[in-house]
Design a protein around this motif. Structure first.
Motif, short mmCIF file in Angstrom:
data_model
loop_
_atom_site.label_atom_id
_atom_site.label_comp_id
_atom_site.label_asym_id
_atom_site.label_seq_id
_atom_site.Cartn_x
_atom_site.Cartn_y
_atom_site.Cartn_z
N VAL A 234 0.85 -1.21 0.00
CA VAL A 234 0.00 0.00 0.00
C VAL A 234 0.87 1.25 0.00
O VAL A 234 0.61 2.22 -0.74
CB VAL A 234 -0.93 -0.02 1.23
CG1 VAL A 234 -1.56 1.35 1.46
CG2 VAL A 234 -2.02 -1.09 1.06
N ALA A 235 1.95 1.23 0.76
CA ALA A 235 2.83 2.43 0.85
C ALA A 235 3.36 2.81 -0.53
O ALA A 235 3.50 4.00 -0.85
CB ALA A 235 3.98 2.15 1.80
N ASP A 236 3.62 1.80 -1.37
CA ASP A 236 4.12 2.10 -2.73
C ASP A 236 3.04 2.76 -3.58
O ASP A 236 3.33 3.61 -4.43
CB ASP A 236 4.61 0.82 -3.40
CG ASP A 236 5.86 0.27 -2.72
OD1 ASP A 236 6.10 -0.96 -2.79
OD2 ASP A 236 6.57 1.07 -2.07
N VAL A 237 1.79 2.39 -3.36
CA VAL A 237 0.69 3.06 -4.09
C VAL A 237 0.58 4.51 -3.64
O VAL A 237 0.44 5.42 -4.46
CB VAL A 237 -0.65 2.32 -3.89
CG1 VAL A 237 -1.77 3.06 -4.60
CG2 VAL A 237 -0.57 0.87 -4.35
N LEU A 238 0.68 4.74 -2.34
CA LEU A 238 0.57 6.12 -1.82
C LEU A 238 1.70 6.98 -2.38
O LEU A 238 1.48 8.12 -2.81
CB LEU A 238 0.61 6.11 -0.29
CG LEU A 238 -0.50 5.31 0.41
CD1 LEU A 238 -0.33 5.40 1.93
CD2 LEU A 238 -1.89 5.80 -0.01
N ARG A 239 2.91 6.40 -2.44
CA ARG A 239 4.05 7.16 -3.00
C ARG A 239 3.80 7.47 -4.47
O ARG A 239 4.04 8.57 -4.95
CB ARG A 239 5.34 6.31 -2.86
CG ARG A 239 6.29 6.79 -1.76
CD ARG A 239 7.65 6.14 -1.87
NE ARG A 239 7.57 4.68 -1.68
CZ ARG A 239 7.44 4.10 -0.49
NH1 ARG A 239 7.36 4.84 0.60
NH2 ARG A 239 7.38 2.79 -0.36
N TRP A 240 3.25 6.50 -5.18
CA TRP A 240 2.97 6.67 -6.62
C TRP A 240 1.95 7.80 -6.81
O TRP A 240 2.12 8.67 -7.67
CB TRP A 240 2.45 5.36 -7.19
CG TRP A 240 1.98 5.39 -8.60
CD1 TRP A 240 2.75 5.34 -9.73
CD2 TRP A 240 0.62 5.46 -9.05
NE1 TRP A 240 1.95 5.38 -10.86
CE2 TRP A 240 0.65 5.45 -10.47
CE3 TRP A 240 -0.63 5.53 -8.40
CZ2 TRP A 240 -0.53 5.51 -11.24
CZ3 TRP A 240 -1.79 5.59 -9.17
CH2 TRP A 240 -1.72 5.57 -10.57
N ILE A 241 0.90 7.82 -5.98
CA ILE A 241 -0.12 8.88 -6.09
C ILE A 241 0.53 10.23 -5.81
O ILE A 241 0.35 11.19 -6.58
CB ILE A 241 -1.27 8.61 -5.10
CG1 ILE A 241 -2.07 7.38 -5.53
CG2 ILE A 241 -2.19 9.83 -4.97
CD1 ILE A 241 -3.06 6.88 -4.48
N ASP A 242 1.32 10.33 -4.76
CA ASP A 242 1.93 11.61 -4.38
C ASP A 242 2.97 12.04 -5.41
O ASP A 242 3.02 13.20 -5.82
CB ASP A 242 2.57 11.49 -3.00
CG ASP A 242 1.52 11.17 -1.93
OD1 ASP A 242 0.32 11.39 -2.21
OD2 ASP A 242 1.89 10.69 -0.86
#
Ligand code: 3Y8
Ligand code: NAP
Length: 249
Positions: A234-242
């Motif tokens: 999930v953390a990688d998705v959040l980084r991708w969005i940001d």
């Protein structure tokens, strides 16, 4: 301002929805509508198909979606293929949140097969007690091997009886636990488990139970999915969005 569409239906999709809700992101989680009461989510949900690639592309544009996250199950191949095509049509950033396939440990007795029909073919031979941990969609194929005693596990009670002459039906939804699956396999004297290589934690209990009880497993390999950016955290998705937002994607 980001607006995220999560194609859901998995433990990982729920974890992502939780994280986005906690950050106050504008997100919506989408279910196909395959079960009567899908799990409640901390973000708005939508239920039902989009109407193929074109329907999804229209939804992305009309709803002002900025980021598409495919967090569907590894066997939801049509949805994942549609997501790749619709994202390209809509000029939309797409990422897949998935989970690695399970791998056998030395004490496991797994037979890998390519698909449901190959799994059916492995059951040729005398009567056995078979746990079909495949849900409701693929039961009919096993009518080709009617000699067995089947244990079925569905999310919902079906309208009509499953088309297998000798079956027991459990209505239960995961995530499942090892103690529960050990007890279930003992109670039904299971001789073989048939399942999809779904990965993740929600359905892994049956494999640990089979290992403890020395029960062989027929493991169906996941379908090949199109190339796309994919992560497992999930953390990688959040980084991708940001990051995508920083780049004005
Ligand atoms: C509708 C939405 C969460 C998600 C939970 C995961 C784990 C528990 C384990 C067994 C295997 C199976 C099945 C399974 C698991 C999680 C996850 C997962 C497997 C729900 C849900 C929806 C579905 C659809 C359903 C399928 C069926 C498959 C049962 C929600 C509960 C067998 C897959 O009756 C039907 O038509 C059911 C259909 C697709 C596969 C099949 O072929 O029958 N999942 N499962 C989603 C939608 O409408 O878009 O209520 O949570 C979700 C979950 N099921 O947030 O906690 O992450 O995978 N689901 C498999 O892996 O083999 C059960 O019995 O050991
Ligand atoms: P699939 O065969 O890949 O998709 C068939 C059609 O169902 C898609 O073309 C789409 O219809 C619709 N659809 C699928 N997922 C959707 C979603 N999240 N939101 C809106 N529409 C969706 O999919 P499936 O294998 O039936 O899986 C359905 C759902 O159950 C998914 O959410 C998946 O994550 C979940 N699930 C599936 C399995 C499994 O074993 N397959 C296991 C656990 C959970 P349109 O073409 O009309 O858009």
């Amino acid at each position: 301002m980001s607006k995220i569409l999560i194609l859901g239906g998995t433990t990982e999709a729920s974890a992502l929805a939780e994280a986005l809700a906690t950050r106050g992101d504008d997100a919506v989680l989408s279910y196909a509508g395959r079960v009567a009461n899908p799990k409640a989510q901390p973000v708005p949900t939508r239920i039902g198909g989009f109407g193929g690639v074109a329907g999804l592309a229209d939804y992305l544009r009309n709803e002002g979606i900025t980021h598409l996250v495919d967090a569907t199950h590894p066997f939801a191949a049509t949805m994942s293929r549609n997501a790749v095509e619709a994202a390209a049509d809509a000029g939309m950033a797409l990422i897949a949140l998935t989970r690695p396939a399970w791998t056998a440990e030395p004490s496991d007795d797994w037979q890998h097969v390519a698909d449901i029909d190959a799994a059916v073919a492995t059951l040729t031979g005398p009567r056995r007690s078979v746990m079909l941990a495949l849900g409701r969609m693929h039961v009919a194929a096993f009518a080709a091997q009617p000699q067995h005693r089947y244990l079925l596990r569905f999310v919902d009670t079906p309208e009509g009886p499953p088309e297998l002459p000798d079956h027991r039906l459990i209505v239960d939804r995961g995530p499942f636990d090892v103690a529960g699956d050990v007890a279930l396999m003992r109670e039904h004297a299971i001789g073989v488990v048939v399942c999809k290589n779904a990965g993740g934690t929600g359905a892994r209990a049956k494999l640990i139970a089979a290992r403890e009880l020395g029960i062989p497993v027929v493991m169906i390999d996941p379908p090949v999915l199109p190339k796309r950016v994919q992560v497992e955290a999930v953390a990688d998705v959040l980084r991708w969005i940001d990051h995508a937002a920083d780049l004005g994607v």
